[in-house]
Scaffold this motif. Sequence first.
Motif, PDB file in Angstrom:
ATOM      1  N   ARG A  79       0.830  -1.201   0.000  1.00 50.46           N
ATOM      2  CA  ARG A  79       0.000   0.000   0.000  1.00 50.46           C
ATOM      3  C   ARG A  79       0.859   1.244   0.000  1.00 50.46           C
ATOM      4  NH1 ARG A  79      -3.673  -0.001   5.196  1.00 50.46           N
ATOM      5  NH2 ARG A  79      -4.021   2.187   4.637  1.00 50.46           N
ATOM      6  N   ASP A  80       0.247   2.312  -0.470  1.00 50.74           N
ATOM      7  CA  ASP A  80       0.854   3.640  -0.444  1.00 50.74           C
ATOM      8  C   ASP A  80      -0.084   4.513   0.395  1.00 50.74           C
ATOM      9  OD1 ASP A  80       1.639   6.273  -0.925  1.00 50.74           O
ATOM     10  OD2 ASP A  80       2.264   5.842  -2.975  1.00 50.74           O
ATOM     11  N   ASN A  81       0.301   4.765   1.615  1.00 51.40           N
ATOM     12  CA  ASN A  81      -0.586   5.511   2.512  1.00 51.40           C
ATOM     13  C   ASN A  81      -0.811   6.947   2.036  1.00 51.40           C
ATOM     14  OD1 ASN A  81      -0.990   3.348   4.248  1.00 51.40           O
ATOM     15  ND2 ASN A  81       0.743   3.894   5.561  1.00 51.40           N
ATOM     16  N   ALA A  82       0.178   7.527   1.397  1.00 51.12           N
ATOM     17  CA  ALA A  82       0.028   8.898   0.909  1.00 51.12           C
ATOM     18  C   ALA A  82      -1.050   8.980  -0.171  1.00 51.12           C
ATOM     19  CB  ALA A  82       1.354   9.411   0.373  1.00 51.12           C
ATOM     20  N   LYS A  83      -1.227   7.899  -0.895  1.00 57.35           N
ATOM     21  CA  LYS A  83      -2.221   7.865  -1.972  1.00 57.35           C
ATOM     22  C   LYS A  83      -3.476   7.104  -1.570  1.00 57.35           C
ATOM     23  CE  LYS A  83       1.234   8.031  -5.690  1.00 57.35           C
ATOM     24  NZ  LYS A  83       1.761   7.328  -6.897  1.00 57.35           N
ATOM     25  N   ASN A  84      -3.507   6.580  -0.339  1.00 56.98           N
ATOM     26  CA  ASN A  84      -4.639   5.762   0.102  1.00 56.98           C
ATOM     27  C   ASN A  84      -4.951   4.659  -0.907  1.00 56.98           C
ATOM     28  OD1 ASN A  84      -5.186   6.994   2.585  1.00 56.98           O
ATOM     29  ND2 ASN A  84      -6.443   8.578   1.644  1.00 56.98           N
ATOM     30  N   THR A  85      -3.913   4.013  -1.368  1.00 60.78           N
ATOM     31  CA  THR A  85      -4.047   3.011  -2.417  1.00 60.78           C
ATOM     32  C   THR A  85      -3.404   1.699  -1.973  1.00 60.78           C
ATOM     33  OG1 THR A  85      -4.054   4.690  -4.146  1.00 60.78           O
ATOM     34  CG2 THR A  85      -3.530   2.445  -4.812  1.00 60.78           C
ATOM     35  N   VAL A  86      -4.092   0.607  -2.293  1.00 56.86           N
ATOM     36  CA  VAL A  86      -3.562  -0.721  -2.021  1.00 56.86           C
ATOM     37  C   VAL A  86      -3.349  -1.433  -3.354  1.00 56.86           C
ATOM     38  CG1 VAL A  86      -5.862  -1.772  -1.755  1.00 56.86           C
ATOM     39  CG2 VAL A  86      -3.871  -2.825  -0.655  1.00 56.86           C
ATOM     40  N   TYR A  87      -2.329  -2.268  -3.403  1.00 60.72           N
ATOM     41  CA  TYR A  87      -1.979  -2.998  -4.614  1.00 60.72           C
ATOM     42  C   TYR A  87      -1.921  -4.489  -4.304  1.00 60.72           C
ATOM     43  CZ  TYR A  87      -0.274   1.677  -5.722  1.00 60.72           C
ATOM     44  OH  TYR A  87      -0.171   3.034  -5.900  1.00 60.72           O
ATOM     45  N   LEU A  88      -2.330  -5.293  -5.272  1.00 56.40           N
ATOM     46  CA  LEU A  88      -2.211  -6.742  -5.154  1.00 56.40           C
ATOM     47  C   LEU A  88      -1.494  -7.249  -6.392  1.00 56.40           C
ATOM     48  CD1 LEU A  88      -2.932  -9.210  -3.375  1.00 56.40           C
ATOM     49  CD2 LEU A  88      -4.918  -9.533  -4.874  1.00 56.40           C
ATOM     50  N   GLN A  89      -0.242  -7.644  -6.212  1.00 57.31           N
ATOM     51  CA  GLN A  89       0.538  -8.228  -7.299  1.00 57.31           C
ATOM     52  C   GLN A  89       0.313  -9.737  -7.276  1.00 57.31           C
ATOM     53  OE1 GLN A  89       2.501  -6.733  -9.710  1.00 57.31           O
ATOM     54  NE2 GLN A  89       2.628  -8.800 -10.566  1.00 57.31           N
ATOM     55  N   MET A  90      -0.188 -10.255  -8.373  1.00 56.60           N
ATOM     56  CA  MET A  90      -0.518 -11.671  -8.451  1.00 56.60           C
ATOM     57  C   MET A  90       0.359 -12.333  -9.495  1.00 56.60           C
ATOM     58  SD  MET A  90      -4.687 -11.418  -8.223  1.00 56.60           S
ATOM     59  CE  MET A  90      -4.843 -10.579  -9.796  1.00 56.60           C
ATOM     60  N   ASN A  91       1.210 -13.240  -9.054  1.00 58.96           N
ATOM     61  CA  ASN A  91       2.114 -13.968  -9.938  1.00 58.96           C
ATOM     62  C   ASN A  91       1.768 -15.450  -9.946  1.00 58.96           C
ATOM     63  OD1 ASN A  91       3.586 -11.552 -10.352  1.00 58.96           O
ATOM     64  ND2 ASN A  91       4.895 -11.962  -8.582  1.00 58.96           N
ATOM     65  N   SER A  92       2.295 -16.152 -10.920  1.00 55.91           N
ATOM     66  CA  SER A  92       2.062 -17.596 -11.035  1.00 55.91           C
ATOM     67  C   SER A  92       0.582 -17.927 -10.897  1.00 55.91           C
ATOM     68  CB  SER A  92       2.875 -18.339  -9.969  1.00 55.91           C
ATOM     69  OG  SER A  92       4.250 -18.067 -10.089  1.00 55.91           O
ATOM     70  N   LEU A  93      -0.230 -17.212 -11.631  1.00 54.40           N
ATOM     71  CA  LEU A  93      -1.679 -17.377 -11.517  1.00 54.40           C
ATOM     72  C   LEU A  93      -2.119 -18.757 -11.983  1.00 54.40           C
ATOM     73  CD1 LEU A  93      -2.718 -13.813 -12.581  1.00 54.40           C
ATOM     74  CD2 LEU A  93      -3.472 -14.939 -10.490  1.00 54.40           C
ATOM     75  N   LYS A  94      -3.147 -19.265 -11.323  1.00 48.01           N
ATOM     76  CA  LYS A  94      -3.705 -20.579 -11.618  1.00 48.01           C
ATOM     77  C   LYS A  94      -5.164 -20.430 -12.016  1.00 48.01           C
ATOM     78  CE  LYS A  94      -0.863 -22.584  -7.930  1.00 48.01           C
ATOM     79  NZ  LYS A  94      -0.887 -23.369  -6.664  1.00 48.01           N
ATOM     80  N   PRO A  95      -5.705 -21.372 -12.757  1.00 49.11           N
ATOM     81  CA  PRO A  95      -7.130 -21.298 -13.111  1.00 49.11           C
ATOM     82  C   PRO A  95      -8.032 -21.166 -11.883  1.00 49.11           C
ATOM     83  CG  PRO A  95      -6.044 -22.928 -14.471  1.00 49.11           C
ATOM     84  CD  PRO A  95      -5.031 -22.490 -13.452  1.00 49.11           C
ATOM     85  N   GLU A  96      -7.643 -21.759 -10.776  1.00 50.45           N
ATOM     86  CA  GLU A  96      -8.459 -21.676  -9.565  1.00 50.45           C
ATOM     87  C   GLU A  96      -8.434 -20.292  -8.919  1.00 50.45           C
ATOM     88  OE1 GLU A  96      -6.124 -23.974 -10.259  1.00 50.45           O
ATOM     89  OE2 GLU A  96      -5.005 -24.564  -8.454  1.00 50.45           O
ATOM     90  N   ASP A  97      -7.600 -19.403  -9.430  1.00 54.46           N
ATOM     91  CA  ASP A  97      -7.615 -18.013  -8.964  1.00 54.46           C
ATOM     92  C   ASP A  97      -8.713 -17.192  -9.654  1.00 54.46           C
ATOM     93  OD1 ASP A  97      -4.042 -18.128  -8.953  1.00 54.46           O
ATOM     94  OD2 ASP A  97      -5.363 -18.206  -7.197  1.00 54.46           O
ATOM     95  N   THR A  98      -9.363 -17.785 -10.637  1.00 55.00           N
ATOM     96  CA  THR A  98     -10.435 -17.090 -11.345  1.00 55.00           C
ATOM     97  C   THR A  98     -11.565 -16.727 -10.392  1.00 55.00           C
ATOM     98  OG1 THR A  98      -9.946 -18.166 -13.451  1.00 55.00           O
ATOM     99  CG2 THR A  98     -12.180 -17.318 -13.148  1.00 55.00           C
TER     100      THR A  98
END
Length: 115
Positions: free
Chosen positions: A71-90
């Motif tokens: 997260r970037d508190n100054a921007k009130n923003t959260v990020y989710l980096q998703m790697n090695s994605l699987k079909p079950e992540d759908t």
Amino acid sequence: QGQLVESGGGLVQAGGSLRLSCAASGSASRVNAMGYYRQAPGKQRELVARITRGGNTDYADSVKGRFTISRDNAKNTVYLQMNSLKPEDTAVYYCNANILGGLVWGQGTQVTVSS
């Protein structure tokens, strides 16, 4: 109380990566814990990852080692980096945040992982 605006998501092949973003706006002068949940068709909404304002994180066992929340508190923003994605992540991924003591949800964004 504030609003959450999500971006990112889409269609990716298995093994690929995506990055989700969620920005708090409006009266979000004090955003505490933020996180992502997901809901697949026919299943209950489940926690994916969350992060406190101080940076402490918590992950679902199914995504540990593959997803990273930040997260970037100054921007009130959260990020989710998703790697090695699987079909079950759908699923539809929903951002949420504790803003001034109340829980606010984003509109959701679709993530589809093809095999």
